[in-house]
Design a protein around this motif. Structure first.
Motif, PDB file in Angstrom:
ATOM      1  N   GLU A   1       0.830  -1.210   0.000  1.00 26.10           N
ATOM      2  CA  GLU A   1       0.000   0.000   0.000  1.00 26.10           C
ATOM      3  C   GLU A   1       0.864   1.260   0.000  1.00 26.10           C
ATOM      4  OE1 GLU A   1      -3.366   0.351  -0.095  1.00 26.10           O
ATOM      5  OE2 GLU A   1      -4.190  -1.558   0.574  1.00 26.10           O
ATOM      6  N   ARG A   2       1.975   1.232   0.737  1.00 28.52           N
ATOM      7  CA  ARG A   2       2.874   2.402   0.744  1.00 28.52           C
ATOM      8  C   ARG A   2       3.480   2.628  -0.628  1.00 28.52           C
ATOM      9  NH1 ARG A   2       5.200   2.862   6.500  1.00 28.52           N
ATOM     10  NH2 ARG A   2       3.218   3.095   7.598  1.00 28.52           N
ATOM     11  N   VAL A   3       3.869   1.551  -1.289  1.00 30.18           N
ATOM     12  CA  VAL A   3       4.405   1.673  -2.650  1.00 30.18           C
ATOM     13  C   VAL A   3       3.322   2.225  -3.570  1.00 30.18           C
ATOM     14  CG1 VAL A   3       5.295   0.386  -4.649  1.00 30.18           C
ATOM     15  CG2 VAL A   3       6.133  -0.151  -2.337  1.00 30.18           C
ATOM     16  N   LEU A   4       2.108   1.689  -3.464  1.00 32.19           N
ATOM     17  CA  LEU A   4       1.013   2.108  -4.332  1.00 32.19           C
ATOM     18  C   LEU A   4       0.594   3.552  -4.095  1.00 32.19           C
ATOM     19  CD1 LEU A   4      -1.160  -1.131  -4.287  1.00 32.19           C
ATOM     20  CD2 LEU A   4       0.252  -0.269  -6.181  1.00 32.19           C
ATOM     21  N   THR A   5       0.655   3.997  -2.853  1.00 31.04           N
ATOM     22  CA  THR A   5       0.282   5.377  -2.535  1.00 31.04           C
ATOM     23  C   THR A   5       1.120   6.355  -3.346  1.00 31.04           C
ATOM     24  OG1 THR A   5      -0.491   4.805  -0.331  1.00 31.04           O
ATOM     25  CG2 THR A   5       0.180   7.091  -0.682  1.00 31.04           C
ATOM     26  N   ARG A   6       2.390   6.046  -3.521  1.00 30.02           N
ATOM     27  CA  ARG A   6       3.266   6.920  -4.310  1.00 30.02           C
ATOM     28  C   ARG A   6       2.882   6.949  -5.787  1.00 30.02           C
ATOM     29  NH1 ARG A   6       7.184   4.488  -0.867  1.00 30.02           N
ATOM     30  NH2 ARG A   6       7.999   3.179  -2.523  1.00 30.02           N
ATOM     31  N   THR A   7       2.170   5.914  -6.251  1.00 26.61           N
ATOM     32  CA  THR A   7       1.774   5.871  -7.662  1.00 26.61           C
ATOM     33  C   THR A   7       0.363   6.403  -7.875  1.00 26.61           C
ATOM     34  OG1 THR A   7       0.787   3.649  -7.604  1.00 26.61           O
ATOM     35  CG2 THR A   7       3.180   3.790  -7.980  1.00 26.61           C
ATOM     36  N   GLY A   8      -0.375   6.588  -6.785  1.00 23.23           N
ATOM     37  CA  GLY A   8      -1.756   7.045  -6.893  1.00 23.23           C
ATOM     38  C   GLY A   8      -2.733   5.932  -7.205  1.00 23.23           C
ATOM     39  N   ASN A   9      -2.308   4.687  -7.016  1.00 22.94           N
ATOM     40  CA  ASN A   9      -3.172   3.560  -7.312  1.00 22.94           C
ATOM     41  C   ASN A   9      -3.567   2.822  -6.038  1.00 22.94           C
ATOM     42  OD1 ASN A   9      -1.202   3.734  -9.933  1.00 22.94           O
ATOM     43  ND2 ASN A   9      -3.333   3.331 -10.421  1.00 22.94           N
ATOM     44  N   THR A  10      -4.638   2.045  -6.151  1.00 18.75           N
ATOM     45  CA  THR A  10      -5.157   1.310  -5.004  1.00 18.75           C
ATOM     46  C   THR A  10      -4.742  -0.153  -5.054  1.00 18.75           C
ATOM     47  OG1 THR A  10      -7.214   0.625  -6.090  1.00 18.75           O
ATOM     48  CG2 THR A  10      -7.202   2.809  -5.007  1.00 18.75           C
ATOM     49  N   PHE A  11      -4.962  -0.822  -3.942  1.00 15.75           N
ATOM     50  CA  PHE A  11      -4.679  -2.252  -3.864  1.00 15.75           C
ATOM     51  C   PHE A  11      -5.505  -3.028  -4.885  1.00 15.75           C
ATOM     52  CE2 PHE A  11      -5.642  -6.426  -1.893  1.00 15.75           C
ATOM     53  CZ  PHE A  11      -4.365  -6.953  -1.914  1.00 15.75           C
ATOM     54  N   TYR A  12      -6.795  -2.760  -4.968  1.00 15.29           N
ATOM     55  CA  TYR A  12      -7.653  -3.448  -5.938  1.00 15.29           C
ATOM     56  C   TYR A  12      -7.149  -3.209  -7.360  1.00 15.29           C
ATOM     57  CZ  TYR A  12     -11.381  -4.343  -2.449  1.00 15.29           C
ATOM     58  OH  TYR A  12     -12.115  -4.767  -1.371  1.00 15.29           O
ATOM     59  N   GLN A  13      -6.738  -1.988  -7.656  1.00 22.84           N
ATOM     60  CA  GLN A  13      -6.216  -1.688  -8.985  1.00 22.84           C
ATOM     61  C   GLN A  13      -4.947  -2.480  -9.260  1.00 22.84           C
ATOM     62  OE1 GLN A  13      -5.878   2.568  -8.722  1.00 22.84           O
ATOM     63  NE2 GLN A  13      -7.941   2.929  -9.512  1.00 22.84           N
ATOM     64  N   SER A  14      -4.094  -2.589  -8.262  1.00 22.15           N
ATOM     65  CA  SER A  14      -2.849  -3.326  -8.414  1.00 22.15           C
ATOM     66  C   SER A  14      -3.100  -4.803  -8.706  1.00 22.15           C
ATOM     67  CB  SER A  14      -2.000  -3.173  -7.144  1.00 22.15           C
ATOM     68  OG  SER A  14      -0.870  -3.999  -7.192  1.00 22.15           O
ATOM     69  N   VAL A  15      -4.002  -5.397  -7.963  1.00 18.65           N
ATOM     70  CA  VAL A  15      -4.316  -6.817  -8.156  1.00 18.65           C
ATOM     71  C   VAL A  15      -4.935  -7.031  -9.540  1.00 18.65           C
ATOM     72  CG1 VAL A  15      -5.741  -8.744  -7.330  1.00 18.65           C
ATOM     73  CG2 VAL A  15      -4.539  -7.281  -5.689  1.00 18.65           C
TER      74      VAL A  15
ATOM     75  N   VAL B   1     -11.063 -11.654 -15.977  1.00 21.27           N
ATOM     76  CA  VAL B   1     -10.375 -10.782 -15.019  1.00 21.27           C
ATOM     77  C   VAL B   1     -11.219 -10.653 -13.761  1.00 21.27           C
ATOM     78  CG1 VAL B   1      -9.505  -8.445 -14.565  1.00 21.27           C
ATOM     79  CG2 VAL B   1      -9.132  -9.507 -16.813  1.00 21.27           C
ATOM     80  N   ALA B   2     -12.499 -10.380 -13.940  1.00 24.30           N
ATOM     81  CA  ALA B   2     -13.399 -10.211 -12.796  1.00 24.30           C
ATOM     82  C   ALA B   2     -13.459 -11.485 -11.944  1.00 24.30           C
ATOM     83  CB  ALA B   2     -14.795  -9.820 -13.266  1.00 24.30           C
ATOM     84  N   ALA B   3     -13.547 -12.635 -12.600  1.00 24.22           N
ATOM     85  CA  ALA B   3     -13.615 -13.902 -11.859  1.00 24.22           C
ATOM     86  C   ALA B   3     -12.321 -14.156 -11.088  1.00 24.22           C
ATOM     87  CB  ALA B   3     -13.892 -15.055 -12.823  1.00 24.22           C
ATOM     88  N   ASP B   4     -11.192 -13.885 -11.716  1.00 15.99           N
ATOM     89  CA  ASP B   4      -9.898 -14.109 -11.069  1.00 15.99           C
ATOM     90  C   ASP B   4      -9.747 -13.220  -9.838  1.00 15.99           C
ATOM     91  OD1 ASP B   4      -7.086 -14.042 -10.376  1.00 15.99           O
ATOM     92  OD2 ASP B   4      -6.638 -14.847 -12.358  1.00 15.99           O
ATOM     93  N   VAL B   5     -10.018 -11.932  -9.990  1.00 19.55           N
ATOM     94  CA  VAL B   5      -9.854 -10.981  -8.880  1.00 19.55           C
ATOM     95  C   VAL B   5     -10.875 -11.264  -7.776  1.00 19.55           C
ATOM     96  CG1 VAL B   5      -9.859  -8.540  -8.206  1.00 19.55           C
ATOM     97  CG2 VAL B   5      -8.795  -9.238 -10.369  1.00 19.55           C
TER      98      VAL B   5
END
Length: 154
Positions: free
Chosen positions: A31-45, A62-66
């Motif tokens: 989450e700390r890494v993602l905060t610097r990119t402006g992205n969320t955990f869900y977006q990352s996954v 994609v939806a089924a996998d996530v």
């Protein structure tokens, strides 16, 4: 006069709390890494699922996998996909409209986040014997399978 012997710390047995503490510590790092990119955990996954596909991947896949990985509502994943498309990190393949692929910006973001988290992971797992990692992997895989079986029963 007698003095009490200090209690020796014992290695905890794997249980839900120990697993959760490790998970949330690792997620906090991401989450700390993602905060610097402006992205969320869900977006990352979600971005990862698209990134590792060999070809454009169906939105429903994609939806089924996530959904299966994060145990969240499918509607939340579709919202996340829409966010990634709006941010021009993922694009829909025009030939049939159902496939998703990374844009160059999406690939760049995925590679940057992956590189940074790989470096951190290397430090976290450093000096843990391979046999211990293999045992932990087998145990956690079994726990995951059993938890998924319980979820299916509910």
């Amino acid at each position: 006069m007698t003095t009490a012997t200090p209690a020796t710390p014992t290695t905890p047995t794997v249980n839900g709390r120990v697993i959760a503490l490790a998970h949330y510590a690792g997620r906090a790092v991401l989450e700390r890494v993602l905060t610097r990119t402006g992205n969320t955990f869900y977006q990352s996954v979600t971005l990862r699922v698209v990134a590792i596909a060999d070809a454009p991947i169906a939105r429903d896949k994609v939806a089924a996998d996530v959904t299966g990985s994060l145990k969240i509502e499918e509607s939340a994943v579709h919202t996340t996909i829409d966010e990634l498309v709006a941010a021009k990190l993922v694009e829909e393949v025009l030939s049939d409209g159902s496939g998703l692929r990374l844009t160059p910006s999406g690939r760049d973001l995925y590679e940057r986040v992956t590189a940074e988290t790989n470096q951190i992971s290397a430090r976290i797992y450093a000096d843990i014997p391979a046999e211990d990692l293999a045992t932990a992997g087998r145990v956690l895989t079994l726990v995951n399978e059993r938890a998924n079986t319980e979820l299916a029963r509910m």
